[in-house]
Design a protein around this motif. Structure first.
Motif, PDB file in Angstrom:
ATOM      1  N   ARG A 131       0.803  -1.275  -0.105  1.00 56.42           N
ATOM      2  CA  ARG A 131       0.012   0.036  -0.047  1.00 56.42           C
ATOM      3  C   ARG A 131       1.074   1.264   0.013  1.00 56.42           C
ATOM      4  O   ARG A 131       0.427   2.326  -0.612  1.00 56.42           O
ATOM      5  CB  ARG A 131      -0.923  -0.034   1.128  1.00 56.42           C
ATOM      6  CG  ARG A 131      -0.533  -0.135   2.597  1.00 56.42           C
ATOM      7  CD  ARG A 131      -1.500  -0.247   3.698  1.00 56.42           C
ATOM      8  NE  ARG A 131      -1.965  -1.643   3.478  1.00 56.42           N
ATOM      9  CZ  ARG A 131      -2.567  -2.260   4.533  1.00 56.42           C
ATOM     10  NH1 ARG A 131      -2.832  -1.466   5.592  1.00 56.42           N
ATOM     11  NH2 ARG A 131      -3.187  -3.448   4.501  1.00 56.42           N
ATOM     12  N   THR A 148      -6.473  -1.508  -2.670  1.00 56.83           N
ATOM     13  CA  THR A 148      -7.175  -0.387  -2.958  1.00 56.83           C
ATOM     14  C   THR A 148      -6.059   0.937  -2.913  1.00 56.83           C
ATOM     15  O   THR A 148      -6.211   1.848  -3.656  1.00 56.83           O
ATOM     16  CB  THR A 148      -7.873   0.048  -1.573  1.00 56.83           C
ATOM     17  OG1 THR A 148      -8.868  -0.997  -1.609  1.00 56.83           O
ATOM     18  CG2 THR A 148      -8.400   1.590  -1.210  1.00 56.83           C
ATOM     19  N   HIS A 149      -4.996   1.013  -2.147  1.00 62.17           N
ATOM     20  CA  HIS A 149      -4.235   2.134  -2.093  1.00 62.17           C
ATOM     21  C   HIS A 149      -3.497   2.207  -3.718  1.00 62.17           C
ATOM     22  O   HIS A 149      -3.193   3.253  -4.067  1.00 62.17           O
ATOM     23  CB  HIS A 149      -3.083   1.883  -0.964  1.00 62.17           C
ATOM     24  CG  HIS A 149      -3.580   2.277   0.195  1.00 62.17           C
ATOM     25  ND1 HIS A 149      -3.000   3.266   0.876  1.00 62.17           N
ATOM     26  CD2 HIS A 149      -4.510   1.786   1.110  1.00 62.17           C
ATOM     27  CE1 HIS A 149      -3.589   3.587   2.180  1.00 62.17           C
ATOM     28  NE2 HIS A 149      -4.628   2.381   2.151  1.00 62.17           N
ATOM     29  N   LEU A 194      -6.079   3.395  -6.295  1.00 63.31           N
ATOM     30  CA  LEU A 194      -6.300   4.721  -6.163  1.00 63.31           C
ATOM     31  C   LEU A 194      -5.203   5.590  -6.661  1.00 63.31           C
ATOM     32  O   LEU A 194      -5.492   6.585  -7.482  1.00 63.31           O
ATOM     33  CB  LEU A 194      -6.753   5.278  -4.657  1.00 63.31           C
ATOM     34  CG  LEU A 194      -6.967   6.892  -4.552  1.00 63.31           C
ATOM     35  CD1 LEU A 194      -8.212   7.083  -5.120  1.00 63.31           C
ATOM     36  CD2 LEU A 194      -7.076   7.176  -2.970  1.00 63.31           C
ATOM     37  N   ASN A 223     -12.491   2.145   8.402  1.00 60.98           N
ATOM     38  CA  ASN A 223     -12.062   2.872   7.101  1.00 60.98           C
ATOM     39  C   ASN A 223     -11.885   1.914   5.892  1.00 60.98           C
ATOM     40  O   ASN A 223     -11.924   2.546   4.908  1.00 60.98           O
ATOM     41  CB  ASN A 223     -10.652   3.482   7.453  1.00 60.98           C
ATOM     42  CG  ASN A 223      -9.591   2.263   7.736  1.00 60.98           C
ATOM     43  OD1 ASN A 223      -9.955   1.329   8.623  1.00 60.98           O
ATOM     44  ND2 ASN A 223      -8.583   2.250   6.980  1.00 60.98           N
ATOM     45  N   HIS A 224     -11.904   0.749   5.850  1.00 60.70           N
ATOM     46  CA  HIS A 224     -11.858  -0.095   4.639  1.00 60.70           C
ATOM     47  C   HIS A 224     -12.873   0.161   3.955  1.00 60.70           C
ATOM     48  O   HIS A 224     -12.746   0.061   2.720  1.00 60.70           O
ATOM     49  CB  HIS A 224     -12.029  -1.668   5.288  1.00 60.70           C
ATOM     50  CG  HIS A 224     -10.730  -2.208   6.197  1.00 60.70           C
ATOM     51  ND1 HIS A 224      -9.646  -2.927   5.836  1.00 60.70           N
ATOM     52  CD2 HIS A 224     -10.297  -1.587   7.548  1.00 60.70           C
ATOM     53  CE1 HIS A 224      -8.944  -2.847   6.940  1.00 60.70           C
ATOM     54  NE2 HIS A 224      -9.117  -2.379   7.762  1.00 60.70           N
ATOM     55  N   ASP A 248       0.422   4.831  -2.230  1.00 60.93           N
ATOM     56  CA  ASP A 248       0.586   6.144  -1.818  1.00 60.93           C
ATOM     57  C   ASP A 248       1.879   6.989  -2.394  1.00 60.93           C
ATOM     58  O   ASP A 248       1.410   8.137  -2.602  1.00 60.93           O
ATOM     59  CB  ASP A 248       0.960   5.988  -0.392  1.00 60.93           C
ATOM     60  CG  ASP A 248      -0.429   5.614   0.547  1.00 60.93           C
ATOM     61  OD1 ASP A 248      -1.621   5.306  -0.091  1.00 60.93           O
ATOM     62  OD2 ASP A 248      -0.444   4.935   1.640  1.00 60.93           O
ATOM     63  N   ASN A 269     -14.151   4.252  -2.553  1.00 58.49           N
ATOM     64  CA  ASN A 269     -13.607   5.248  -3.023  1.00 58.49           C
ATOM     65  C   ASN A 269     -12.576   4.941  -4.237  1.00 58.49           C
ATOM     66  O   ASN A 269     -12.887   5.677  -5.158  1.00 58.49           O
ATOM     67  CB  ASN A 269     -12.946   6.053  -2.102  1.00 58.49           C
ATOM     68  CG  ASN A 269     -12.444   7.487  -2.465  1.00 58.49           C
ATOM     69  OD1 ASN A 269     -12.999   8.462  -3.084  1.00 58.49           O
ATOM     70  ND2 ASN A 269     -11.052   7.637  -2.402  1.00 58.49           N
ATOM     71  N   ALA A 270     -11.619   4.071  -4.024  1.00 63.33           N
ATOM     72  CA  ALA A 270     -10.604   3.654  -4.880  1.00 63.33           C
ATOM     73  C   ALA A 270     -11.412   3.220  -6.045  1.00 63.33           C
ATOM     74  O   ALA A 270     -11.152   3.506  -7.281  1.00 63.33           O
ATOM     75  CB  ALA A 270      -9.661   2.797  -4.271  1.00 63.33           C
ATOM     76  N   THR A 279     -12.522   3.685   2.375  1.00 65.68           N
ATOM     77  CA  THR A 279     -11.233   3.684   1.289  1.00 65.68           C
ATOM     78  C   THR A 279     -11.433   2.823   0.215  1.00 65.68           C
ATOM     79  O   THR A 279     -11.145   3.135  -1.094  1.00 65.68           O
ATOM     80  CB  THR A 279     -10.364   3.077   2.233  1.00 65.68           C
ATOM     81  OG1 THR A 279     -10.042   4.010   3.521  1.00 65.68           O
ATOM     82  CG2 THR A 279      -8.787   3.290   1.550  1.00 65.68           C
ATOM     83  N   ASN A 280     -12.003   1.415   0.443  1.00 66.57           N
ATOM     84  CA  ASN A 280     -12.098   0.612  -0.811  1.00 66.57           C
ATOM     85  C   ASN A 280     -13.139   1.147  -2.062  1.00 66.57           C
ATOM     86  O   ASN A 280     -13.029   1.295  -3.156  1.00 66.57           O
ATOM     87  CB  ASN A 280     -12.392  -0.738  -0.455  1.00 66.57           C
ATOM     88  CG  ASN A 280     -11.429  -1.429   0.300  1.00 66.57           C
ATOM     89  OD1 ASN A 280     -10.280  -0.600   0.774  1.00 66.57           O
ATOM     90  ND2 ASN A 280     -11.292  -2.600   0.940  1.00 66.57           N
ATOM     91  N   LEU A 284      -7.089  -3.338   1.613  1.00 67.86           N
ATOM     92  CA  LEU A 284      -6.457  -2.293   1.622  1.00 67.86           C
ATOM     93  C   LEU A 284      -5.050  -2.089   0.533  1.00 67.86           C
ATOM     94  O   LEU A 284      -5.000  -0.909   0.191  1.00 67.86           O
ATOM     95  CB  LEU A 284      -6.078  -1.785   2.973  1.00 67.86           C
ATOM     96  CG  LEU A 284      -7.310  -1.419   3.978  1.00 67.86           C
ATOM     97  CD1 LEU A 284      -6.679  -0.963   5.283  1.00 67.86           C
ATOM     98  CD2 LEU A 284      -7.783  -0.147   3.406  1.00 67.86           C
TER      99      LEU A 284
END
Length: 232
Positions: free
Chosen positions: A107, A162-163, A166, A217-218, A111, A224-225, A221-222, A159
């Motif tokens: 991840r 996901t990171h 995104l 948050n998962h 980022d 959103n990605a 966050t997921n 995650l």
């Protein structure tokens, strides 16, 4: 009983109470978000990308802000990107076999791509802009060859994936106008493949935990990605 099976729409007792509730999940079609017509209209006469968080016209104004009123924020973004572009091992490995088993390392690479892509978008210095662009394109080329974006199947659609998804979506969006046609097709195909994995997981009858875990948050966050990957 703990091993009892419940079918969709079946009425079941709640804690021994004679009352019952329905487990049927029947989502209703939602109207288009407010402002979508205005957003679509703003893209006319501009390049098709960037379009996730700003269009080409708005980007010019943001670059001006980065040189003036918001230069302190921009300075931090550029410092991050400069540091990563100088590091010899800051890019993803050339193959997925070079990735470690630690979930955090996957991840963090996503980022990192997001940070350098942001610097590329806001930079106006041609020399720096090229450095940021070259780093982003190489990172996306390597990521697009990975058959997974996480150390395990769970984290590939969790995650870690996901990171990366995104960061990849935003980097693809801001660099699209200068990408080669081959890179555009390769990057879009890999991003689409990852988004489909998430969609299929979220659509299962018994999906991965984060789909219904709306208090962690998962979930945000997921999704959103996934939204960024779909819109780009």
């Amino acid at each position: 009983p703990s091993d009892a099976k419940v079918e969709p729409g079946q009425m079941v007792p709640v804690l021994g109470s004679p009352k019952a509730f329905s487990l049927a999940f029947q989502p209703k079609r939602q109207p288009a978000p407010a402002g979508m017509d205005r957003y679509a209209a703003s893209l006319k006469g501009t390049q098709s990308h960037p379009r996730l968080y700003f269009n080409a016209n708005e980007l010019t104004a943001l670059q001006t802000q980065a040189l003036g009123p918001q230069k302190d924020i921009a300075k931090a973004i550029f410092a991050f990107a400069d540091a990563k572009c100088r590091q010899k091992k800051s890019l993803p490995p050339t193959s997925v076999s070079g990735m470690g088993k630690s979930t955090g390392s996957w991840r963090r690479l996503g980022d990192r791509l997001l940070g350098v892509a942001s610097a590329y978008a806001f930079a106006t210095d041609p020399a720096k802009k090229k450095v940021y662009l070259d780093w982003c394109v190489e990172a996306m080329r390597r990521f697009s060859k990975f058959n997974k974006w996480g150390p395990t199947p769970e984290y590939d659609v969790g995650l870690d994936g996901t990171h990366i998804m995104l960061g990849f979506a935003i980097a693809y969006d801001v660099t699209y106008p200068v990408l080669s046609e081959a890179d555009r097709k390769q990057f879009a195909a890999r991003l689409r493949d990852q988004a489909i994995r998430y969609y299929k997981e979220a659509s299962k009858r018994d999906p991965i935990f984060w789909v219904s875990a709306k208090n962690v948050n998962h979930n945000f966050t997921n999704y959103n990605a996934l939204l960024n990957a779909a819109l780009v």
